[in-house]
Design a protein around this motif. Structure first.
Motif, PDB file in Angstrom:
ATOM      1  N   LEU A   9      -1.667  40.274  92.373  1.00  0.00           N
ATOM      2  CA  LEU A   9      -0.561  39.732  93.361  1.00  0.00           C
ATOM      3  C   LEU A   9      -0.540  40.310  94.632  1.00  0.00           C
ATOM      4  O   LEU A   9      -0.561  41.654  94.776  1.00  0.00           O
ATOM      5  CB  LEU A   9       0.828  39.424  92.656  1.00  0.00           C
ATOM      6  CG  LEU A   9       0.937  38.650  91.455  1.00  0.00           C
ATOM      7  CD1 LEU A   9       2.385  38.154  90.885  1.00  0.00           C
ATOM      8  CD2 LEU A   9       0.193  37.196  91.834  1.00  0.00           C
ATOM      9  N   GLY A  10      -0.370  39.762  95.765  1.00  0.00           N
ATOM     10  CA  GLY A  10       0.129  40.274  97.011  1.00  0.00           C
ATOM     11  C   GLY A  10       1.461  40.965  97.202  1.00  0.00           C
ATOM     12  O   GLY A  10       2.357  41.023  96.027  1.00  0.00           O
ATOM     13  N   ALA A  11       1.890  41.288  98.399  1.00  0.00           N
ATOM     14  CA  ALA A  11       3.052  41.824  98.482  1.00  0.00           C
ATOM     15  C   ALA A  11       4.259  40.750  98.080  1.00  0.00           C
ATOM     16  O   ALA A  11       3.845  39.584  98.190  1.00  0.00           O
ATOM     17  CB  ALA A  11       3.196  42.168  99.947  1.00  0.00           C
ATOM     18  N   PRO A  12       5.596  41.045  97.791  1.00  0.00           N
ATOM     19  CA  PRO A  12       6.594  40.149  97.476  1.00  0.00           C
ATOM     20  C   PRO A  12       6.796  39.085  98.597  1.00  0.00           C
ATOM     21  O   PRO A  12       6.793  37.792  98.175  1.00  0.00           O
ATOM     22  CB  PRO A  12       7.764  41.100  97.376  1.00  0.00           C
ATOM     23  CG  PRO A  12       7.411  42.446  97.252  1.00  0.00           C
ATOM     24  CD  PRO A  12       5.992  42.519  97.868  1.00  0.00           C
TER      25      PRO A  12
ATOM     26  N   TYR B 176       7.985  36.352  95.361  1.00  0.00           N
ATOM     27  CA  TYR B 176       8.812  37.039  94.294  1.00  0.00           C
ATOM     28  C   TYR B 176       9.727  37.938  94.905  1.00  0.00           C
ATOM     29  O   TYR B 176       9.622  38.503  95.852  1.00  0.00           O
ATOM     30  CB  TYR B 176       7.965  37.451  93.305  1.00  0.00           C
ATOM     31  CG  TYR B 176       7.267  38.569  93.339  1.00  0.00           C
ATOM     32  CD1 TYR B 176       7.425  39.980  93.561  1.00  0.00           C
ATOM     33  CD2 TYR B 176       5.719  38.411  93.916  1.00  0.00           C
ATOM     34  CE1 TYR B 176       6.468  40.791  93.800  1.00  0.00           C
ATOM     35  CE2 TYR B 176       4.742  39.398  94.624  1.00  0.00           C
ATOM     36  CZ  TYR B 176       5.464  40.654  93.930  1.00  0.00           C
ATOM     37  OH  TYR B 176       4.550  41.680  94.387  1.00  0.00           O
TER      38      TYR B 176
ATOM     39  N   VAL C 177       9.273  48.538  93.202  1.00  0.00           N
ATOM     40  CA  VAL C 177       8.257  49.519  92.785  1.00  0.00           C
ATOM     41  C   VAL C 177       7.314  49.907  93.868  1.00  0.00           C
ATOM     42  O   VAL C 177       7.062  49.278  94.909  1.00  0.00           O
ATOM     43  CB  VAL C 177       7.289  49.095  91.612  1.00  0.00           C
ATOM     44  CG1 VAL C 177       8.157  48.667  90.486  1.00  0.00           C
ATOM     45  CG2 VAL C 177       6.565  47.954  91.964  1.00  0.00           C
ATOM     46  N   ARG C 178       6.817  51.160  93.768  1.00  0.00           N
ATOM     47  CA  ARG C 178       6.059  51.714  94.902  1.00  0.00           C
ATOM     48  C   ARG C 178       4.476  51.586  94.338  1.00  0.00           C
ATOM     49  O   ARG C 178       4.026  51.780  93.129  1.00  0.00           O
ATOM     50  CB  ARG C 178       6.106  53.202  95.054  1.00  0.00           C
ATOM     51  CG  ARG C 178       7.639  53.462  95.448  1.00  0.00           C
ATOM     52  CD  ARG C 178       7.864  53.011  96.648  1.00  0.00           C
ATOM     53  NE  ARG C 178       7.254  53.706  97.841  1.00  0.00           N
ATOM     54  CZ  ARG C 178       7.093  53.366  99.107  1.00  0.00           C
ATOM     55  NH1 ARG C 178       7.726  52.287  99.517  1.00  0.00           N
ATOM     56  NH2 ARG C 178       6.643  54.152 100.116  1.00  0.00           N
ATOM     57  N   LYS C 179       3.603  50.815  95.265  1.00  0.00           N
ATOM     58  CA  LYS C 179       2.164  50.739  94.745  1.00  0.00           C
ATOM     59  C   LYS C 179       1.187  51.196  95.972  1.00  0.00           C
ATOM     60  O   LYS C 179       1.575  51.259  97.020  1.00  0.00           O
ATOM     61  CB  LYS C 179       2.059  49.009  94.787  1.00  0.00           C
ATOM     62  CG  LYS C 179       1.113  48.797  93.771  1.00  0.00           C
ATOM     63  CD  LYS C 179       1.227  47.066  93.857  1.00  0.00           C
ATOM     64  CE  LYS C 179      -0.305  46.390  93.737  1.00  0.00           C
ATOM     65  NZ  LYS C 179      -1.040  47.211  92.716  1.00  0.00           N
TER      66      LYS C 179
ATOM     67  N   ARG D 188      10.081  44.125  93.732  1.00  0.00           N
ATOM     68  CA  ARG D 188      10.422  44.879  92.299  1.00  0.00           C
ATOM     69  C   ARG D 188      11.050  46.181  92.516  1.00  0.00           C
ATOM     70  O   ARG D 188      11.687  46.802  91.595  1.00  0.00           O
ATOM     71  CB  ARG D 188       9.201  44.593  91.297  1.00  0.00           C
ATOM     72  CG  ARG D 188       8.639  43.185  91.286  1.00  0.00           C
ATOM     73  CD  ARG D 188       7.307  43.373  90.387  1.00  0.00           C
ATOM     74  NE  ARG D 188       7.414  43.837  89.256  1.00  0.00           N
ATOM     75  CZ  ARG D 188       6.373  43.780  88.091  1.00  0.00           C
ATOM     76  NH1 ARG D 188       5.308  43.706  89.036  1.00  0.00           N
ATOM     77  NH2 ARG D 188       6.728  43.965  87.307  1.00  0.00           N
TER      78      ARG D 188
ATOM     79  N   ILE E 178      -1.718  51.779  98.507  1.00  0.00           N
ATOM     80  CA  ILE E 178      -2.614  51.031  99.322  1.00  0.00           C
ATOM     81  C   ILE E 178      -3.272  51.873 100.216  1.00  0.00           C
ATOM     82  O   ILE E 178      -3.104  53.021 100.395  1.00  0.00           O
ATOM     83  CB  ILE E 178      -1.845  50.062 100.328  1.00  0.00           C
ATOM     84  CG1 ILE E 178      -0.657  50.717 100.810  1.00  0.00           C
ATOM     85  CG2 ILE E 178      -1.259  49.004  99.376  1.00  0.00           C
ATOM     86  CD1 ILE E 178      -0.260  49.776 101.971  1.00  0.00           C
TER      87      ILE E 178
END
Lengths: 142, 347, 428
Positions: B162-165, B170, B175-177, B173, B179
């Protein structure tokens, strides 16, 4: 290289909270030691309790880049004071949170004796660099 | 064919409103209520094989038993995907959707999805662990919520990344992801510095944790009919601190019955708080938790009623996460008990 | 101070009978190199190997990475105060063997870290999968004290880089870049209308295996001070930091500090890059207060309008970072921070151990807790057994097939806090 200094320390004001036997042995008779036969987190929690009693945190409870779920050893220098020091409280609470973050991620490996002794050495040198700084500045003699 | 099980509450299940909120879980084959629209939006490659309906009160009052029972029902249908809601701004429904989704995800290890309004307490409780499609605050938003949920659900079922919120719809969340960005960090730092120097807009890559801001609720319209509760972070507890609430960095809160108590005295109450001089609070705990004044107001008819229980903890060094967790739990109780307003005292 | 940096592009490294650079190929006489770095009785053996980009090679545990440079004009020599005399460096001309690197590897303590994969997914995260690496593996005599061991390995690396760097002395560089910083008042006169920008360079200085040296001085013993940016390019700042592979600054990164390079890019156009303030990250809170006070004071003294602050390491330095940020901001100086994150494996935890509202402009090098699977490699230089005992590795990290499941923490330079990489993190 820094080592346990032979100078005379005033007892009572400052103390090292530690679960590292090497720190205990090196400073025995030179500084007050609260030795805990326990885990890293137990050192942080005793530090927090002392802060509640008015102690100030003198050395950073997360000293060193070795993560809290890697080294089992921790030493923190605190100094007695008369009232709650909020900055110390924030630092120790943030440190406890950081500890939780790491320990929930991964279990500490079952280290062998020689690795444990390496961790003791590094923790000792980190705290020794704090002791040295506090000795030079006279903070121990307050 | 993707097999889907759908979860809805008693209201959307067509069973009834609040008066039916205590119904136990039941299982229906095929679609019910909003499942019709969901089915259409999911298209030909997915089929809603069953729908679980449960009363919001029943679920929230029997979380463990209800969860186990519902998981059993879902498991029987061997689904590939589980969808709950959307719950919009219905608090207990949102919490139920979140709890069930999390349980299904953990136990059955299949993709799960729910939808709710961003301020639904269920959103805050579960957004870190779940994908929650952001919906409007009322059922009028069903027409936009359903296609958005269907689209994301199909992506999850296909195990797509999934891409960014914002682009997927969505709720962030938090949360740190990791990139990869177009420029190296030093170049980005220089660009940000230039923007800051010129007073231009820039976006920090790591926003500092929220120092929470809470929008005020609308005022209570008629105080004379309102049930009002007292909540404090000043550590007031019955003498002896029966639940041993910590003097600082509290890990728990207390809930105490004050039915018939007109005044807090030095013999009966004290503070557990370690961050301020306790002498005056121990002499008269009403100074922190004003039960005496509220009893007067109750007698005078200024307020409808003082709630039977007060909630208390020590705010001293207590983590934001713990504070949030405490309040999220007892706020639900206060709502269920029909409390309209809370006086929150701190020290 | 004006420095010409002559870059000699190295396309290949080979062992040969003579140490020289010819048509972009660096030839190394292995025995001569061994002689140059040998002689320390604290080391039992020294082995030398070469690792090239694209090879299925894993180097671990990595201690330091150093770029070969040689001073060809102007005062002093490379690594002043340690290898060369303590002359002031940073002016004249320096040649760089661009594309080559010396990598020191070996076990200093039982728990280890620092992986460089020359290919595969791990290679995407380390800058040193793109360099031609001369790897030096040091084995100590039995029962050598840790600090002696660390020092011995550090010196071997610096000597090797100096020896190899000499090969570039008489080679015509492929590219010459000029960096110049004027004395304070001259600079102000030259760029009167431009905003004044500085760089606050935080150095890891907590103690054994967490040390940084400036002209040979242990930086935990300094108060914050000024340094010309070009001094750094001649090796005035050296790493003695062996912990936290992902976000420590190897000596290579100090020599090539990208914040300095990128600040120079627009120097004289968009701003006046006035200079660098170096500060430390000590263990006591009193030291932190003093150093951050001093940093803010120097920035004010220099009339800076804006600064970039870079951190080194995890936890303790977060406090220094926030103190610096708060105090600089309070003086009206616009501040951008460069850090990395420990947000937990799921990214759901708070990234830093400290926070402040003033930190509203932050560049991040990514979440060091994110888990990565490093596939097995055909060749290992060093030891793989330490994988379990690597910072960020975990019980069972090293799988029977030779692959390693670990956090990004284990990869040398992965989450650089001086902005070496494109890796970053964002909110999901």
């Amino acid at each position: 290289m820094a080592s346990a200094r032979g100078g005379v320390f005033l007892r009572g004001a400052a103390q090292i909270i530690t679960n590292n036997p090497m720190v205990r042995d090196k400073y025995e008779g030179k500084l007050d030691i609260s030795f805990i036969d326990g885990k890293y987190i137990d050192v942080l929690k005793l530090t927090r309790d002392k802060v509640h009693q008015g102690f100030r945190v003198m050395s950073h409870p997360l000293a060193g880049s070795i993560k809290p779920n890697e080294t089992p050893y921790r030493s923190v220098i605190v100094m007695s004071g008369s009232s709650l020091d909020h900055e110390s409280l924030m630092i120790i609470e943030d440190s406890i949170l950081a500890h939780e973050k790491f320990s929930s991620g991964k279990q500490m490996p079952r280290w062998s004796g020689s690795i444990l002794s390496d961790f003791q050495v590094i923790d000792y040198h980190l705290i020794d660099s704090a002791v040295e700084s506090m000795t030079t500045s006279g903070a121990f003699y307050l | 064919m993707i097999r889907v099980v759908h979860y809805i509450n008693q209201f959307y299940g067509g069973i009834g409103g609040e008066e039916k909120a205590d119904i136990k879980p039941e299982l229906k084959e095929g679609v019910v209520g909003p499942g019709m629209a969901l089915k259409a939006a999911l298209g030909a490659n997915a089929e809603i094989v069953a729908t679980v309906i449960c009363g919001d009160s029943y679920f929230n009052e029997n979380i463990d038993a209800a969860t186990a029972e519902i998981i059993g029902m879902i498991e029987k249908h061997n689904p590939d995907l589980f969808i709950a809601g959307p719950a919009f701004n219905a608090g207990r429904y949102g919490v139920a959707c979140g709890s069930i989704c999390k349980a299904v995800k953990d136990k059955l290890n299949i993709p799960v999805l729910t939808g709710m309004y961003i301020e639904n307490p269920g959103a805050d409780m579960f957004k870190k662990e779940l994908y929650i499609v952001e919906t409007a605050n009322a059922a009028t938003g069903m027409r936009t919520a359903v296609p958005a949920m269907a689209k994301l659900a199909l992506k999850l079922a296909a195990n797509e990344t999934l891409g960014a919120p914002a682009e997927e719809g969505y709720i962030a969340r938090g949360v740190r992801k990791n990139i990869f960005r177009a420029e190296r960090g030093s170049k980005r730092a220089v660009n940000m510095l230039l923007a800051k120097l010129k007073g231009e807009a820039f976006e920090t890559e790591y926003p500092m944790p929220d120092f929470d801001r809470v929008a005020p609720n609308p005022p209570v319209l008629d105080l004379t009919k309102a049930k009002i509760a007292l909540v404090t972070s000043g550590g007031i507890v019955p003498k002896g601190n029966p639940d041993r609430i910590e003097s600082s960095s509290a890990s728990k809160y207390g809930k105490y019955d004050i039915e018939g108590i007109m005044d807090l005295t030095a013999e009966t109450y004290e503070t557990a708080h370690g961050g301020y001089d306790p002498v005056y609070a121990n002499q008269d705990s009403d100074r922190v938790l004003p039960v005496d004044v509220l009893r007067d107001l109750e007698k005078e008819g200024v307020i409808g009623k003082l709630h039977r229980y007060f909630y208390t903890t020590t705010g001293n060094g207590t983590s934001v996460a713990n504070s949030k967790k405490f309040a999220a739990t007892f706020a639900q109780e206060l709502l269920a008990d029909g409390v309209q307003a809370v006086i929150l005292t701190s020290t | 101070m004006r420095l010409e940096l002559g870059k000699i592009f190295i396309k290949d490294v080979q062992f040969g009978s003579e140490t020289k650079v010819e048509q972009g190929v660096l030839y190394i006489n292995k025995q001569a190199l061994l002689d140059a770095v040998g002689g320390d009785t604290r080391l039992k053996s020294i082995e030398i190997d070469i690792a090239k980009p694209g090879e299925e090679t894993r180097i671990m545990p990595v201690k330091d990475v150093i770029e070969p440079r040689v001073k060809v004009e102007g005062p002093g020599g490379i690594f002043p105060g340690v290898i060369s005399k303590v002359d002031v460096v940073g002016s004249g001309r320096t040649h760089v063997l661009k594309g080559a690197a010396v990598v020191t590897a070996g076990k200093i303590v039982g728990f280890q870290e620092g992986i460089i994969d020359m290919s595969g997914p791990g290679a995407d995260y380390t800058p040193f999968s793109k360099t031609l690496n001369v790897v030096i593996l040091c084995t100590p005599v039995d029962n050598l004290q840790q600090h002696e061991h660390e020092q011995a390995v550090r010196m071997v690396g610096l000597k090797a880089a100096t020896f190899i760097g000499e090969a570039g002395r008489n080679v015509t560089p492929d590219e010459v870049k000029v960096y110049e910083t004027l004395p304070l008042l001259e600079g102000a006169k030259q760029y009167p209308g431009l905003p004044r920008v500085g760089y606050v360079y935080m150095l890891q200085t907590q103690g054994l295996m967490h040390d940084t040296y400036v002209y040979g001085v242990d930086a935990k013993r300094i108060v914050p001070t000024l340094i010309y940016p070009t001094e750094v390019m001649d090796g005035a700042i050296l790493s003695g930091n062996c912990v936290s592979a992902c976000d420590k600054n190897p000596t290579y990164n100090h020599l090539n500090n990208p914040i300095i390079e990128d600040l120079y890019e627009r120097h004289g156009k968009d701003y006046n890059f006035v200079g660098v303030i170096i500060t430390n990250e000590n263990v006591t809170l009193a030291d932190k207060e003093r150093s951050s006070n001093w940093t803010a004071k120097l920035a004010e003294y220099l009339n800076l309008d804006a600064v970039i602050v870079s951190e080194e390491g995890f936890g303790n330095p977060d406090t220094d970072l926030m103190m610096n940020c708060k105090k600089l901001t309070a003086k009206g100086i616009k501040t951008v921070l460069v850090t990395d994150e420990y947000a937990g494996r799921d990214g759901a935890s708070q990234s830093l151990a400290d926070a402040d509202k003033a930190a509203d402009a932050v560049i991040t090098g990514g979440n060091a807790n994110e888990v990565i699977l490093l596939p097995p490699m055909k060749k290992i230089i060093g030891y793989t057994e330490p994988a379990d005992t690597i910072a960020g590795g975990f019980d069972g990290s090293l799988r029977p097939d030779g692959s390693i499941m670990a956090e990004l923490q284990v990869i040398t330079g992965a989450t650089s806090e001086i902005g070496m990489n494109k890796l970053s993190a964002t909110q999901y």
